[in-house]
Motif scaffolding. Structure first.
Motif, PDB file in Angstrom:
ATOM      1  N   SER A   1     -57.316  74.873  13.315  1.00 19.10           N
ATOM      2  CA  SER A   1     -58.560  75.449  12.815  1.00 19.10           C
ATOM      3  C   SER A   1     -59.342  76.108  13.943  1.00 19.10           C
ATOM      4  CB  SER A   1     -59.396  74.381  12.113  1.00 19.10           C
ATOM      5  OG  SER A   1     -59.524  73.268  12.945  1.00 19.10           O
ATOM      6  N   VAL A   2     -59.270  75.532  15.144  1.00 21.54           N
ATOM      7  CA  VAL A   2     -59.951  76.179  16.272  1.00 21.54           C
ATOM      8  C   VAL A   2     -59.350  77.552  16.534  1.00 21.54           C
ATOM      9  CG1 VAL A   2     -60.291  76.067  18.758  1.00 21.54           C
ATOM     10  CG2 VAL A   2     -60.713  74.071  17.362  1.00 21.54           C
ATOM     11  N   VAL A   3     -58.012  77.633  16.453  1.00 21.81           N
ATOM     12  CA  VAL A   3     -57.338  78.917  16.664  1.00 21.81           C
ATOM     13  C   VAL A   3     -57.846  79.951  15.668  1.00 21.81           C
ATOM     14  CG1 VAL A   3     -55.135  80.101  16.429  1.00 21.81           C
ATOM     15  CG2 VAL A   3     -55.260  77.989  17.714  1.00 21.81           C
ATOM     16  N   LEU A   4     -57.997  79.516  14.402  1.00 27.23           N
ATOM     17  CA  LEU A   4     -58.373  80.485  13.378  1.00 27.23           C
ATOM     18  C   LEU A   4     -59.814  80.958  13.498  1.00 27.23           C
ATOM     19  CD1 LEU A   4     -56.700  79.487  10.031  1.00 27.23           C
ATOM     20  CD2 LEU A   4     -56.194  81.367  11.545  1.00 27.23           C
ATOM     21  N   ILE A   5     -60.729  80.077  13.918  1.00 25.27           N
ATOM     22  CA  ILE A   5     -62.131  80.485  13.905  1.00 25.27           C
ATOM     23  C   ILE A   5     -62.582  81.069  15.230  1.00 25.27           C
ATOM     24  CG2 ILE A   5     -62.833  78.859  12.131  1.00 25.27           C
ATOM     25  CD1 ILE A   5     -64.066  77.251  14.545  1.00 25.27           C
ATOM     26  N   ARG A   6     -61.707  81.068  16.230  1.00 22.98           N
ATOM     27  CA  ARG A   6     -62.123  81.527  17.539  1.00 22.98           C
ATOM     28  C   ARG A   6     -62.386  83.025  17.545  1.00 22.98           C
ATOM     29  NH1 ARG A   6     -58.863  79.407  22.657  1.00 22.98           N
ATOM     30  NH2 ARG A   6     -58.025  81.500  22.706  1.00 22.98           N
TER      31      ARG A   6
ATOM     32  N   LEU B   1     -48.272  76.003  18.819  1.00 23.68           N
ATOM     33  CA  LEU B   1     -48.187  75.619  17.411  1.00 23.68           C
ATOM     34  C   LEU B   1     -46.747  75.633  16.917  1.00 23.68           C
ATOM     35  CD1 LEU B   1     -51.308  77.359  15.861  1.00 23.68           C
ATOM     36  CD2 LEU B   1     -51.032  75.039  16.679  1.00 23.68           C
ATOM     37  N   ILE B   2     -45.941  76.591  17.420  1.00 24.30           N
ATOM     38  CA  ILE B   2     -44.533  76.635  17.016  1.00 24.30           C
ATOM     39  C   ILE B   2     -43.846  75.325  17.389  1.00 24.30           C
ATOM     40  CG2 ILE B   2     -42.326  77.712  17.551  1.00 24.30           C
ATOM     41  CD1 ILE B   2     -43.610  79.697  16.016  1.00 24.30           C
TER      42      ILE B   2
ATOM     43  N   SER C   1     -48.168  76.144   9.476  1.00 25.01           N
ATOM     44  CA  SER C   1     -47.576  77.394   8.989  1.00 25.01           C
ATOM     45  C   SER C   1     -48.659  78.322   8.456  1.00 25.01           C
ATOM     46  CB  SER C   1     -46.567  77.115   7.878  1.00 25.01           C
ATOM     47  OG  SER C   1     -45.531  76.317   8.351  1.00 25.01           O
ATOM     48  N   TYR C   2     -49.662  77.753   7.784  1.00 25.60           N
ATOM     49  CA  TYR C   2     -50.742  78.594   7.281  1.00 25.60           C
ATOM     50  C   TYR C   2     -51.431  79.304   8.448  1.00 25.60           C
ATOM     51  CZ  TYR C   2     -50.249  75.131   3.524  1.00 25.60           C
ATOM     52  OH  TYR C   2     -49.763  74.281   2.584  1.00 25.60           O
ATOM     53  N   VAL C   3     -51.649  78.531   9.522  1.00 22.86           N
ATOM     54  CA  VAL C   3     -52.308  79.130  10.689  1.00 22.86           C
ATOM     55  C   VAL C   3     -51.439  80.236  11.284  1.00 22.86           C
ATOM     56  CG1 VAL C   3     -53.213  78.673  12.985  1.00 22.86           C
ATOM     57  CG2 VAL C   3     -53.530  76.999  11.177  1.00 22.86           C
ATOM     58  N   LEU C   4     -50.130  79.954  11.403  1.00 20.11           N
ATOM     59  CA  LEU C   4     -49.233  80.948  12.003  1.00 20.11           C
ATOM     60  C   LEU C   4     -49.169  82.207  11.148  1.00 20.11           C
ATOM     61  CD1 LEU C   4     -46.271  78.721  13.229  1.00 20.11           C
ATOM     62  CD2 LEU C   4     -47.986  79.837  14.614  1.00 20.11           C
ATOM     63  N   ALA C   5     -49.169  82.042   9.813  1.00 22.19           N
ATOM     64  CA  ALA C   5     -49.086  83.211   8.938  1.00 22.19           C
ATOM     65  C   ALA C   5     -50.322  84.075   9.068  1.00 22.19           C
ATOM     66  CB  ALA C   5     -48.900  82.767   7.491  1.00 22.19           C
TER      67      ALA C   5
ATOM     68  N   ARG D   1     -53.841  92.036   6.193  1.00 20.07           N
ATOM     69  CA  ARG D   1     -52.611  91.595   5.529  1.00 20.07           C
ATOM     70  C   ARG D   1     -52.169  90.230   6.035  1.00 20.07           C
ATOM     71  NH1 ARG D   1     -48.597  96.182   3.943  1.00 20.07           N
ATOM     72  NH2 ARG D   1     -47.658  95.669   5.920  1.00 20.07           N
ATOM     73  N   SER D   2     -52.400  90.007   7.336  1.00 19.86           N
ATOM     74  CA  SER D   2     -52.035  88.703   7.877  1.00 19.86           C
ATOM     75  C   SER D   2     -52.945  87.621   7.311  1.00 19.86           C
ATOM     76  CB  SER D   2     -52.125  88.748   9.397  1.00 19.86           C
ATOM     77  OG  SER D   2     -51.896  87.488   9.938  1.00 19.86           O
ATOM     78  N   SER D   3     -54.249  87.928   7.199  1.00 21.25           N
ATOM     79  CA  SER D   3     -55.178  86.945   6.633  1.00 21.25           C
ATOM     80  C   SER D   3     -54.808  86.655   5.194  1.00 21.25           C
ATOM     81  CB  SER D   3     -56.606  87.466   6.699  1.00 21.25           C
ATOM     82  OG  SER D   3     -56.911  87.874   7.995  1.00 21.25           O
ATOM     83  N   GLU D   4     -54.474  87.719   4.454  1.00 25.96           N
ATOM     84  CA  GLU D   4     -54.078  87.536   3.055  1.00 25.96           C
ATOM     85  C   GLU D   4     -52.867  86.617   2.983  1.00 25.96           C
ATOM     86  OE1 GLU D   4     -52.587  91.064   1.213  1.00 25.96           O
ATOM     87  OE2 GLU D   4     -51.769  89.901  -0.442  1.00 25.96           O
ATOM     88  N   SER D   5     -51.923  86.870   3.892  1.00 27.73           N
ATOM     89  CA  SER D   5     -50.714  86.067   3.888  1.00 27.73           C
ATOM     90  C   SER D   5     -51.028  84.600   4.169  1.00 27.73           C
ATOM     91  CB  SER D   5     -49.752  86.657   4.920  1.00 27.73           C
ATOM     92  OG  SER D   5     -49.116  85.694   5.666  1.00 27.73           O
ATOM     93  N   GLY D   6     -51.927  84.355   5.136  1.00 25.18           N
ATOM     94  CA  GLY D   6     -52.292  82.977   5.450  1.00 25.18           C
ATOM     95  C   GLY D   6     -52.955  82.283   4.275  1.00 25.18           C
TER      96      GLY D   6
END
Lengths: 175, 485
Positions: free
Chosen positions: A157-162, B115-116, B146-150, B158-163
């Motif tokens: 979540s930190v990765v996403l909101i950064r 994350l991988i 996986s949601y974060v990676l997508a 498009r990447s956000s939509e995919s996630g």
């Protein structure tokens, strides 16, 4: 009707009705408060089943933590009060799904021979000690894996909101 | 409780993974932005260590036999070690791919590597779990990250939509799965596979409840392997996610889903249980490969086409499970290893081209055969292998699968599989046609340069695809050993 049945029906009604309100109310803040009542109802169910520890955590975490967070999230997001909560209803599929799922579940519940452990009139004692022993004994691995899982969710979540790389510091990141 | 301490010895591969993750997370803070490559190198080194430790473990296992750990929460056996090998290789390849990807370089690349590796930890727990609670936890470990990676490409809608799509579908199926698990617990009084099996054998439950429960739990696993009718998410997610993540999703979590699905069905719903699940799997398999192949025919984006192709591949692999015979299982394991190599290879080509031409559309692939001979030739080999034509590894893999089906006298089923392979040839050849027979209207980049790392990796991946197509015996024996112990 015995007293315990009356109590059960009251708890169950509270939970189900407030759960229905969560999805049907138009104002998102009202929905959030209805969710609060649902959580209370679930805590009540736990008490009814003699799971005192679970009931306490339900109140502490869901009502004390999650609900407050939900309310904060609603308050901090823009355009709170006029969020148009609408669904484009497709009646036919909805009726099919709403008809078949309860039917299947009802059949399952009635036909299954549930593996029931009856207490046999025991007086309910505190369960905390048993839970503690299980968490550090039989369920040690899931307990540890759970903490690792939470760590990973935190990192994710930190990765996403950064802030994005290369963006100037300061100022809201969504602009 | 004493036993728990002794069992840690068998947890060394997972501990190595976790330590790698922790070290990488710390190292990511030390290295400056734009100089994060050492983080990936650490991850690759960690995977090397993991492979060595798995080697040792499998040697030790030859003496003791399969071992249950932590009050039967998980087990270490040749089957799980085989899958952990696949996961380690996949993660290693993904890390190398990510190091040279332009998409990832623009982002916080350090966390991507980290994350991988973490998803790899989840996968290795998943393939050795023998307890529904552990399955749920390791499932979530894979899914959440996986949601974060997508959705990793910030600023790319498009990447956000995919996630977001991945998360919504994923959360929904996980919800169904855990509901099924709770019902199975209610029916059998246990979450452990063998106890569930014993209870089901004793006639606990009743046919309808047990079938419904099985379907509910399976839906979560079928979602992970992108089998019909739980495949809707995969084209959108695969197309929007960064290509490196797509390559990873199409191999790693899919193999992990197969591992847990196999173990769950064969142990908990093993012999003499009321549900005749191999019929259900047969129908799902036919559905999956047909839907995947026929939809792939119409795709104009290579990434999206490969997404549908990977749905179809999941259908072929399910064939091995529909066969109630160990031969089918060893064919699955063999095919998964081969699939890992060839699918990673195909995505590597897509990624290498995408770095330069910034597109994965089929129309932009015109004339690639002249501009980048190595990438185009490699793509042809990987696509031939995905179709299942000799002399490639994909041919041997499919041959083993179809043979297992034929041995059980399921001729119609095998025929449908073969016909589907013919259909798949059409859309794989469309790529080849675009690359070699069509001329690009824009001759601008006269030559497409591939990074040296990718070129080396392409050659490294082509070798096993050809080699395993000719000399498959040692690999096949390994997969047989993984099934029979």
């Amino acid at each position: 009707m015995e007293l315990k049945e009356v109590i059960f029906i009251m708890i169950a009604l509270t939970t189900v009705v407030s759960g229905w309100l969560v999805v049907s109310l138009k104002n998102i803040i009202h929905s959030a408060f209805a969710l609060l009542v649902t959580f209370f109802g679930v805590a009540g169910l736990f008490v009814y089943l003699g799971a005192d520890f679970l009931a306490a955590t339900q109140i502490l975490i869901y009502i004390g933590g999650v609900m407050v967070l939900v309310l904060f999230a609603i308050m901090l997001s823009e355009k709170v009060y006029n969020v148009p909560l609408f669904q484009k209803s497709k009646i036919l599929p909805a009726i099919l799904v709403l008809g078949s799922i309860p039917y299947i579940l009802f059949r399952v519940i009635m036909e299954a021979s549930w593996s029931v452990r009856t207490g046999g009139g025991e007086i309910m004692g505190p369960t905390t000690e048993t839970i503690g022993r299980l968490l550090l004994g039989e369920y040690l691995l899931p307990f540890e894996v759970m903490s690792v899982l939470l760590l990973s969710a935190l990192v994710g979540s930190v990765v996403l909101i950064r802030k994005e790389v290369g963006k100037r510091r300061g100022g809201p990141s969504w602009k | 409780m004493q036993q728990n301490v002794l069992d840690i010895h068998y947890l060394i591969p997972e501990l190595i993974l976790f330590c790698t993750f922790a070290v990488m997370l710390a190292a990511d803070q030390v290295f400056k932005r734009g100089r994060k490559k050492p983080v990936a190198v650490m991850g690759i080194a960690g995977m090397g260590l993991l492979i060595v430790s798995l080697w040792q473990q499998s040697a030790g296992l030859a003496e003791t036999g399969p071992v249950y750990l932590f009050s039967r929460m998980m087990m270490v056996d040749p089957f799980s070690i085989y899958f952990k090998w696949i996961f380690a290789m996949t993660t290693m390849l993904t890390l190398i791919l990510a190091m040279r990807s332009k998409e990832i370089e623009k982002q916080n690349e350090g966390e991507f590597y980290t994350l991988i590796v973490f998803v790899c930890l989840g996968m290795s727990f998943l393939c050795s779990s023998t307890h529904l609670l552990m399955i749920f936890l390791s499932f979530e470990m894979i899914s959440i990250l996986s949601y974060v990676l997508a959705g990793y490409l910030r600023g790319d809608p498009r990447s956000s939509e995919s996630g977001i799509k991945y998360m919504i579908y994923g959360a929904f199926t996980t919800g169904i799965m855990i509901y099924g698990m709770s019902m199975l617990y209610g029916l059998t009084g246990s979450l452990e596979f063998h106890e569930i099996h014993d209870a089901l054998q004793g006639g606990r439950g009743g046919l309808v409840p047990v079938t419904v429960t099985l379907l509910m739990i399976s839906s979560g696993m079928l979602f992970k392997i992108a089998a019909a009718p739980f495949h809707m998410w995969s084209p959108d997610v695969y197309e929007g996610a960064p290509t490196v993540a797509t390559a990873f999703f199409s191999v790693g979590p899919k193999a992990a889903g197969f591992a847990v699905f196999l173990r769950f069905l064969l142990t908990a719903f093993g012999p003499d249980t009321p549900v005749d699940w191999h019929r259900i799997i047969e129908i799902l398999s036919i559905l999956t490969m047909t839907i995947g192949n026929y939809t792939a025919l119409r795709q104009e984006n290579v990434k999206r086409m490969l997404a549908y192709s990977s749905i179809a591949q999941a259908g072929y692999i399910l064939m091995g499970l529909a066969v109630l015979h160990p031969d089918g299982r060893s064919a699955i394991l063999f095919y998964l290893a081969v699939y890992m190599i060839m699918n990673m290879g195909a995505f590597l080509v897509v990624l290498a081209l995408e770095n330069t031409i910034k597109s994965a559309e089929l129309k932009d692939y015109r004339g690639i055969g002249l501009k980048s001979p190595l990438a185009a030739a490699a793509m042809v080999i990987f696509l031939i292998s995905l179709t299942g034509l000799p002399p490639t590894a994909g041919f041997v893999g499919k041959f083993l699968l179809f043979k297992a089906v034929m041995d059980q006298k399921l001729y119609v089923f095998a025929l449908i599989g073969v016909l589907n392979s013919v259909v798949s040839l059409v859309y794989y050849l469309r790529v080849v046609k675009a690359m070699y027979l069509e001329i690009s209207p824009d001759p601008a980049p006269a030559e497409i340069r591939i990074p040296f790392t990718y070129a080396v990796l392409l050659v490294i991946l082509i070798i096993p695809v050809i080699y395993l197509g000719l000399f498959f015996q040692p690999m096949y024996e390994l997969s047989i050993k993984a099934v029979f112990g």
